[in-house]
Enzyme design. Structure first.
Site, PDB file in Angstrom:
ATOM      1  N   HIS A 252      -3.131   6.856   4.109  1.00 27.87           N
ATOM      2  CA  HIS A 252      -1.588   6.083   4.838  1.00 27.87           C
ATOM      3  C   HIS A 252      -0.355   6.249   4.284  1.00 27.87           C
ATOM      4  O   HIS A 252       0.491   5.911   3.954  1.00 27.87           O
ATOM      5  CB  HIS A 252      -2.414   4.841   4.098  1.00 27.87           C
TER       6      HIS A 252
ATOM      7  N   ASP B  25      -3.191   0.025  -6.018  1.00 29.60           N
ATOM      8  CA  ASP B  25      -1.652   0.618  -5.477  1.00 29.60           C
ATOM      9  C   ASP B  25      -0.836  -0.965  -5.058  1.00 29.60           C
ATOM     10  O   ASP B  25       0.357  -1.035  -5.141  1.00 29.60           O
ATOM     11  CB  ASP B  25      -1.577   1.103  -4.274  1.00 29.60           C
TER      12      ASP B  25
ATOM     13  N   CYS C 253       0.904  -1.216   0.404  1.00 31.81           N
ATOM     14  CA  CYS C 253       0.117   0.134   0.012  1.00 31.81           C
ATOM     15  C   CYS C 253       0.371   0.980   0.010  1.00 31.81           C
ATOM     16  O   CYS C 253       0.973   2.206  -0.799  1.00 31.81           O
ATOM     17  CB  CYS C 253      -1.205   0.035   1.515  1.00 31.81           C
TER      18      CYS C 253
HETATM   19 CA    CA Z   1      -3.070  -2.166  -0.964  1.00 32.22          CA
END
Ligand code: CA
Length: 456
Positions: A130, A274, A72
């Protein structure tokens, strides 16, 4: 239209052919943990995705499209800076530590929205962030004028669940907590559609980063989608598929809004996941994603880890079709900044390449001589792709060599047959690595794994 009108419009379209296509709006859509095969246009037969299929049909499908990491946060760090995130130590997921000024996208990195803002764009972000929990890492401190979403690495999809993890924190609107009101994927779609509507006809071009957390776990889907997917026997696959459908529907709302506000033609829409679909068999959940025909899954440096569905659609300028040279999400920054009339920073290496001349056919050949991947630092796992060749070197193992032209599933290791090529690619990795640093923070889960391995 009278004759003068026709004449005038002819003169205008001839004299300024690119006028309507100048300074496009930009919509960058990122899915989370989506399996390579799990969209209609990628070959899925059990998951209907009419909106993303419509998007694919309207643009260019990059069949060798990659992200710069197999999980990620590092992918997002690369995508928003145009640089291999290893250059600045962002090789792991930041832990959810709101007090930490360290765990997040380093502040000396220049971001895509910062550059677009400088070029006069209005910038917005909706969805998963994130890239650090401390307020200094908030999207609005990193170049976005507006933000709505979940700041951590994932989130509960339905409102109401109490807890202390990043998955249960309130949503955040422009720096202020806001309760979740509906199914998260739908809410993100509605917010993105509202952004598109709000900024239509204002005379200022915009960029919207729409980062779904779908179809990342937890596996939670609306009942109406589960019912429509009753043909899928495995409940985990069915729930995951329903999450993909909800995302597709949300994308559809945004595309419809672009159309309704007459912005679709001059909006460049980019779509990637991603990383590849995860294989959670090790957690006893089973494997509910499909990365076929690729080998491996999220976290791996086989193709299933970071070769992803990759779309570029801009009806005003790009003819629909496919593009088969390797490209990477690092390319988004130079491509979009160039379209905005801005320029990437000159004081550092930008690894991405402006894809426009390649996608229009103006430039032939490959945008990149080589692409690199690394997880777990310099002592960890490496991969490089050069033309049809891919070398994978897992920590502590002998290098493996694959010919992706004849073996996209990386099933036949040719390393022992081609020692010279292995040597060349190993040397290329060593050279690339000189421009990188070790990870500056550790993923929370990696720590747990490391501890567990130590005990064993
Ligand atoms: Ca991911």
């Amino acid at each position: 239209m009278n004759r003068l009108g026709i004449l005038l419009s002819l003169v205008l379209t001839t004299a300024f052919p690119a006028l309507s296509a100048d300074r496009p709006n930009m919509l960058l859509i990122v899915a989370d943990d989506l399996g390579y095969h799990d969209l209609g246009f990628q070959g899925a037969r059990d998951i209907p995705t009419p909106s993303l299929d419509r998007l694919a049909a309207s643009g260019i499908r990059c069949t060798h499209g990659y992200v710069s990491h197999s999980f990620c946060s590092p992918t997002r760090a690369g995508l928003l800076t145009g640089r291999y995130q290893h250059r600045f130590g962002h090789e792991n997921n930041p832990a959810w530590l709101p007090e930490s000024t360290h765990d997040g996208l380093p502040l000396d990195q220049v971001t895509l929205p910062e550059l677009l803002k400088k070029a006069g764009y209005r910038t917005g972000a909706v969805g998963k962030w994130h890239l650090g929990a401390h307020p200094q890492f908030h999207p609005m401190k990193r170049g976005f004028d507006e933000y709505f979403g979940a700041l951590g690495g994932g989130h509960e999809y339905f409102p109401g669940k109490k807890g202390s993890s990043e998955y249960t924190i309130p949503l955040n609107r422009n720096g202020v907590d806001e309760p979740q009101t509906g199914y998260l994927t739908g809410q993100f779609g509605d917010e993105a559609a509202a952004f598109v509507k709000r900024h239509a006809g204002r005379g200022t071009p915009w960029m919207l980063y729409l980062a779904f957390n779908a179809p990342h776990t937890p596996l939670q889907a609306p009942e109406r989608w589960l019912q429509k997917l009753a043909h899928i026997p495995d409940i985990n696959r069915r729930t995951y598929a329903a999450m993909v459908c909800a995302m597709d529907e949300a994308v559809g709302h945004v595309l419809d809004q672009l159309q309704a506000t007459s912005q679709r033609d001059n909006t460049i829409v980019l779509f990637v996941s991603d990383n590849g679909g995860p294989n959670l068999s090790f957690r006893g959940i089973g494997n509910f994603t499909d990365n076929s025909p690729l080998r491996g899954a999220k976290g791996d440096l086989y193709e299933g880890g970071m070769r992803v569905p990759f779309l570029v659609s801009w009806p005003a300028r790009l003819k629909p079709g496919t593009y088969e040279q390797p490209v990477i999400a690092l390319d988004f920054l130079p491509t979009l900044v160039s379209l905005a009339g801005g320029s990437p920073p000159q004081d550092r290496v930008i690894d991405g390449v402006d894809l426009m001349p390649f996608l229009t056919g103006e430039k032939q050949g490959a945008p990149h001589e080589r692409l690199f991947w690394r997880t777990q630092g310099p002592q960890g796992n490496h991969a490089v792709r050069q033309g049809q060749w891919k070398l994978v070197r897992k920590a502590g193992s002998a290098p493996e060599l694959y010919d992706l032209a004849s073996d996209v599933g990386e099933s036949s290791d040719l390393a022992s047959e081609q020692p010279a090529r292995v040597q060349e690619l190993q040397a290329a990795i060593a050279e690339w690595e000189k421009g990188t640093i070790p990870p500056i923070f550790q993923s929370p889960r990696t720590n747990k794994k490391a501890v567990k391995q130590k005990k064993n």
